[in-house]
Design a protein around this motif. Structure first.
Motif, PDB file in Angstrom:
ATOM      1  N   THR A  11       0.861  -1.182   0.000  1.00  0.00           N
ATOM      2  CA  THR A  11       0.000   0.000   0.000  1.00  0.00           C
ATOM      3  C   THR A  11       0.901   1.237   0.000  1.00  0.00           C
ATOM      4  O   THR A  11       2.117   1.125   0.128  1.00  0.00           O
ATOM      5  N   ALA A  12       0.289   2.390  -0.153  1.00  0.00           N
ATOM      6  CA  ALA A  12       1.066   3.638  -0.173  1.00  0.00           C
ATOM      7  C   ALA A  12       0.518   4.616   0.852  1.00  0.00           C
ATOM      8  O   ALA A  12      -0.703   4.756   0.997  1.00  0.00           O
ATOM      9  N   ARG A  35       4.239   1.040   1.975  1.00  0.00           N
ATOM     10  CA  ARG A  35       3.873   0.443   3.255  1.00  0.00           C
ATOM     11  C   ARG A  35       3.339  -0.970   3.003  1.00  0.00           C
ATOM     12  O   ARG A  35       3.016  -1.332   1.871  1.00  0.00           O
ATOM     13  N   GLY A  36       3.226  -1.738   4.076  1.00  0.00           N
ATOM     14  CA  GLY A  36       2.637  -3.065   3.967  1.00  0.00           C
ATOM     15  C   GLY A  36       1.122  -2.996   3.878  1.00  0.00           C
ATOM     16  O   GLY A  36       0.522  -1.927   3.988  1.00  0.00           O
ATOM     17  N   PRO A  37       0.463  -4.144   3.716  1.00  0.00           N
ATOM     18  CA  PRO A  37      -0.993  -4.162   3.542  1.00  0.00           C
ATOM     19  C   PRO A  37      -1.761  -3.517   4.686  1.00  0.00           C
ATOM     20  O   PRO A  37      -2.836  -2.959   4.490  1.00  0.00           O
ATOM     21  N   PRO A  41       5.920  -0.814   8.211  1.00  0.00           N
ATOM     22  CA  PRO A  41       6.980   0.053   7.691  1.00  0.00           C
ATOM     23  C   PRO A  41       7.583  -0.479   6.398  1.00  0.00           C
ATOM     24  O   PRO A  41       7.648  -1.697   6.173  1.00  0.00           O
ATOM     25  N   ALA A  42       8.056   0.445   5.572  1.00  0.00           N
ATOM     26  CA  ALA A  42       8.576   0.076   4.257  1.00  0.00           C
ATOM     27  C   ALA A  42       9.758  -0.879   4.357  1.00  0.00           C
ATOM     28  O   ALA A  42       9.851  -1.836   3.586  1.00  0.00           O
ATOM     29  N   ASP A  43      10.675  -0.638   5.298  1.00  0.00           N
ATOM     30  CA  ASP A  43      11.881  -1.458   5.378  1.00  0.00           C
ATOM     31  C   ASP A  43      11.547  -2.927   5.565  1.00  0.00           C
ATOM     32  O   ASP A  43      12.126  -3.798   4.905  1.00  0.00           O
ATOM     33  N   ALA A  44      10.614  -3.218   6.466  1.00  0.00           N
ATOM     34  CA  ALA A  44      10.261  -4.610   6.733  1.00  0.00           C
ATOM     35  C   ALA A  44       9.581  -5.248   5.533  1.00  0.00           C
ATOM     36  O   ALA A  44       9.907  -6.364   5.125  1.00  0.00           O
TER      37      ALA A  44
END
Length: 260
Positions: A11-12, A35-37, A41-44
């Protein structure tokens, strides 16, 4: 399309980039941040995806997710840019190139002149000359291009000279504490002046304090992004109006205060 299936796992969140001109403050663009669903966080999220798939296909998936979510939030109807991060070497591959993303943007209702590509600094560019040609071709169609994290990593003067971007985003490590560190303040002023001479817009990203905003504005920068102005919005476009009023009040107080 490469990355279309992966895009369902991304997701954004959207963070505004604001600008100050003679008429006052306004939103210049919304940057899409992966981002995740459920907002992880983006890194993960991206770390796991890149271990399981081609990183450049994952990069394309992030762009598709950004356009999808931007369209669903009505960003296509606003007079602002949608800013999308791109790994430079992904832009060199036909299946994940900028032209493929522009085609996807059109399908979501964004003409090329509403698209801003931010070239990220997380990898060294494999073929700078080819990247410059690709960027020039997309700019001729109306797309705008930014060098992200300028002054850190692989994003430096050589890439600026070769690619001739429309926008330079000053790295947050130069922004941080610019009101207290004369070296950072002088560097910000020098970059702002050089870019102004070249017709390049400078964005100060990572602005977190009123002092930083004041110092960077005094250095000649007029475009800003950071938590001081607005945090990223997940599932929404942040209402930056209160932050814009606060930014103007901050500058008014700074101008009225006696200088040491």
């Amino acid at each position: 399309m490469p990355g279309a299936e992966l895009a369902g796992r991304i997701t954004a969140a959207f963070q505004p980039i604001v600008m100050r001109c003679r008429r006052g403050w306004s939103v210049f663009a919304y940057e899409a941040l992966a981002r995740g669903p459920t907002g992880e966080p983006a890194d993960a999220v991206l770390g796991a995806l890149r271990r399981a798939a081609d990183p450049h296909v994952v990069d394309m998936a992030c762009r598709i997710a950004a356009l999808r979510d931007a369209a669903s939030l009505g960003l296509a109807a606003l007079p602002t840019l949608v800013s999308i991060n791109v790994l430079p070497n992904a832009a060199l591959r036909p299946e994940t190139c900028l032209a493929a993303t522009v085609a996807a943007a059109r399908r979501y209702g964004f003409p090329p002149e509403r698209v801003l590509f931010e070239m990220t600094e997380t990898e060294a560019v494999r073929d700078v000359a080819l990247l410059a040609e690709i960027i020039a071709a997309q700019r001729a169609q109306g797309v705008r291009v930014a060098l992200d994290d300028f002054g850190a990593g692989h994003s430096g003067l050589g890439l600026l000279v070769a690619c001739r971007p429309d926008i330079v985003k000053l790295d947050r490590h130069l922004v941080r504490g610019a009101d207290r560190d004369p070296v950072r303040a002088r560097l910000a002023r020098a970059v702002a002046q050089a870019c102004r001479d070249l017709g390049i817009v400078v964005v100060a990203e990572g602005v977190e304090t009123a002092g930083e905003l004041d110092a960077l504005h005094a250095a000649g920068i007029r475009h800003f992004q950071g938590y001081l102005l607005s945090r990223p919005g997940l599932g929404c476009l942040p209402d930056a109006s209160a932050a814009l009023r606060a930014a103007e009040a901050t500058l008014r107080r700074a101008r009225a205060a006696p200088r040491a």
